[in-house]
Write an enzyme that holds these catalytic residues in place. Structure first.
Site, short mmCIF file in Angstrom:
data_model
loop_
_atom_site.label_atom_id
_atom_site.label_comp_id
_atom_site.label_asym_id
_atom_site.label_seq_id
_atom_site.Cartn_x
_atom_site.Cartn_y
_atom_site.Cartn_z
CG ASN A 7 -1.70 1.12 1.32
OD1 ASN A 7 -1.82 2.08 0.39
ND2 ASN A 7 -2.59 1.13 2.24
NE ARG A 93 -6.49 1.51 -0.07
CZ ARG A 93 -6.34 2.89 0.14
NH1 ARG A 93 -5.11 3.38 0.55
NH2 ARG A 93 -7.57 3.59 0.53
CG HIS A 182 -13.84 3.21 2.73
ND1 HIS A 182 -14.54 4.15 3.55
CD2 HIS A 182 -12.53 3.64 3.02
CE1 HIS A 182 -13.69 4.84 3.97
NE2 HIS A 182 -12.45 4.54 3.82
CG HIS A 210 -15.03 1.22 6.18
ND1 HIS A 210 -14.25 0.34 6.13
CD2 HIS A 210 -13.92 2.46 6.54
CE1 HIS A 210 -12.78 0.89 6.30
NE2 HIS A 210 -12.80 1.92 6.78
NE ARG A 243 -11.35 12.62 3.20
CZ ARG A 243 -11.16 11.14 3.14
NH1 ARG A 243 -11.97 10.42 3.72
NH2 ARG A 243 -9.77 10.99 2.89
CG MET A 285 -15.69 8.18 18.19
SD MET A 285 -16.64 9.66 18.57
CE MET A 285 -17.32 9.80 16.40
N GLY A 332 -12.28 1.18 12.64
CA GLY A 332 -11.91 1.25 14.15
C GLY A 332 -13.00 1.84 14.76
CB ILE A 333 -15.57 4.42 14.70
CG1 ILE A 333 -14.52 5.82 14.86
CG2 ILE A 333 -16.86 4.87 15.32
CD1 ILE A 333 -14.83 7.11 14.37
CD GLU A 386 -9.46 -1.44 3.45
OE1 GLU A 386 -9.73 -0.92 2.60
OE2 GLU A 386 -9.31 -0.82 4.66
#
Length: 405
Positions: A7, A93, A182, A210, A243, A285, A332-333, A386
């Protein structure tokens, strides 16, 4: 046989080396700060029947070629890649494949030029992804390279989902449309959800979420992406770390007029200063949850807006699909934040969505069901992988091509 996954970013290369029959990760790591005065190489590896080992080295890494040289040298020194002949494929990727690439693709000169052409659609990602491909092909011409595109899974969307309501020439001449991202993650967790449900993937209707620093939702109908929240770029859709997600586009005209912001300043504002960071000053978060628990109103607002946006997409995609077998949280969240999962599903009981709060709050890890026994729609937590998906798809592409590079 082994598969190496690369990646490549603008100043870093992350990698994982898989043993291709049991898909065990036998080495992973990253080369970072490429082009700076002092770069860094990190490794984690495990020889058969041996303990997990780690290593870190600070060293100048002028280019991506030097970075990949360090990766291969480290793998050889660790004893996990004695000979390049052990590599069946190198999976890369690639963020943007436009409308051309619907599946993992064996890289040749034409594919290289196509990825370069797509750089106009992903100027921060595709050139860096391509650097890794070019170096790998130059250093290891005997090992097939396979490009796995973030956008590929979403190429099954109907026109009603991917077209914007703008003049057609902007689509035909300038390729302005929804692409979605994603895709590798959504595809992977969708297939895992089907396995947990005991269904064939092409029989499943799913809503996959995701949720991480970047976040997106996808409606999967009969195993195919039929809609997704990210658009022509990853800016559209859910609230993300920095974002803004969905926003009235006329706000850009207003800000340009009121504040005199030019295009680069607006891009920086919406992509790097907004989202969770813009709402409460941090984009992690975990820290936001801690602050909210201590009574921080801005943190509570950030959580509320995030969950409300997720809930809106769940409702919209439920309406599109008509029947939903499962909702899948990942990233992750999505995998670790019980509060976001609870608040995103709260009030959806009339849609047959009910959480088991004990299961949702459990510290368990791995694939699991968190919905109540009487919930018509299963709610699942499935860790994404992934890199594993890229490795499997790369090997499958080589096998389908008969091993020709």
């Amino acid at each position: 046989m082994k598969v190496l996954v690369l990646n490549s970013g603008s100043s870093s290369i992350k990698f994982q080396l898989f043993e291709g029959t049991g898909w065990q990760v036998i080495a992973s790591g990253a080369v970072s700060r490429i082009g700076e005065a002092e770069g860094e190489v990190e490794y984690t590896w495990q020889v058969p029947d041996g303990p997990m080992q780690t290593g870190r080295q600070g060293i100048a890494i002028p280019s991506h070629q030097d970075g990949i040289d360090h990766i291969i040298a480290g793998l050889r020194a660790a004893g996990v890649l004695a000979d390049l002949a052990e590599l069946a494929a190198i999976g890369h990727r690639v963020v943007h494949g436009g409308e051309r690439f619907h599946r993992p693709t064996l890289v040749d000169d034409a594919v290289v030029e196509a990825i370069r052409e797509m750089s106009a659609l992903a100027p921060l990602h595709n050139p860096a992804n391509l650097d890794g491909i070019l170096v790998a092909r130059r250093l290891f011409p005997q090992v097939p390279s396979v490009a796995v595109f973030d956008t590929a899974f979403h190429q099954t969307m109907p026109r009603t989902a991917y077209r914007y309501a703008i003049p057609e020439y902007l689509y035909t001449r300038y390729r302005v449309r929804r692409y979605g991202f994603h895709g590798t993650s959504h595809h992977y967790v969708g297939e895992r959800a089907a396995a947990l449900l005991g269904l064939a993937f092409d029989q499943c209707n799913l809503i996959t979420l995701h949720l991480g620093n970047g976040a997106s939702a996808t409606a999967i109908g009969a195993g195919r992406s039929i809609d997704t929240s990210m658009g022509m770029t990853p800016l559209e859709g859910l609230v993300m770390g920095t974002r803004c997600g969905d926003i009235d586009p006329a706000i850009l005209f207003y800000l340009a007029d009121q504040l005199g912001l030019n295009e680069p300043a607006l891009d920086d504002l919406l992509n790097r200063q907004s989202g969770l960071l813009g709402l409460c000053g941090v984009n992690d978060m975990r820290e936001i949850q801690r602050r909210a628990a201590d009574g921080d109103d801005a943190a509570e607002l950030a959580i509320g807006i995030t969950a409300q946006r997720i809930k809106k997409y769940i409702g919209a995609y439920y309406a599109e699909l008509g029947r939903v077998d499962a909702i899948v949280f990942t990233g992750g969240i999505g995998e670790n934040d019980a509060n976001i999962r609870r608040r995103s599903c709260a009030g959806l009981e009339n849609l047959g969505i009910r959480l088991d709060e004990g299961a949702n709050q459990s510290s368990a890890r791995g694939e699991r069901t968190i919905s109540a026994a009487d919930s018509r729609v299963r709610v699942l937590v499935i860790p994404t992988n992934e890199e594993l998906a890229i490795a499997r798809q790369a090997l499958a592409a080589v096998a389908a091509a008969g091993g020709d590079s």
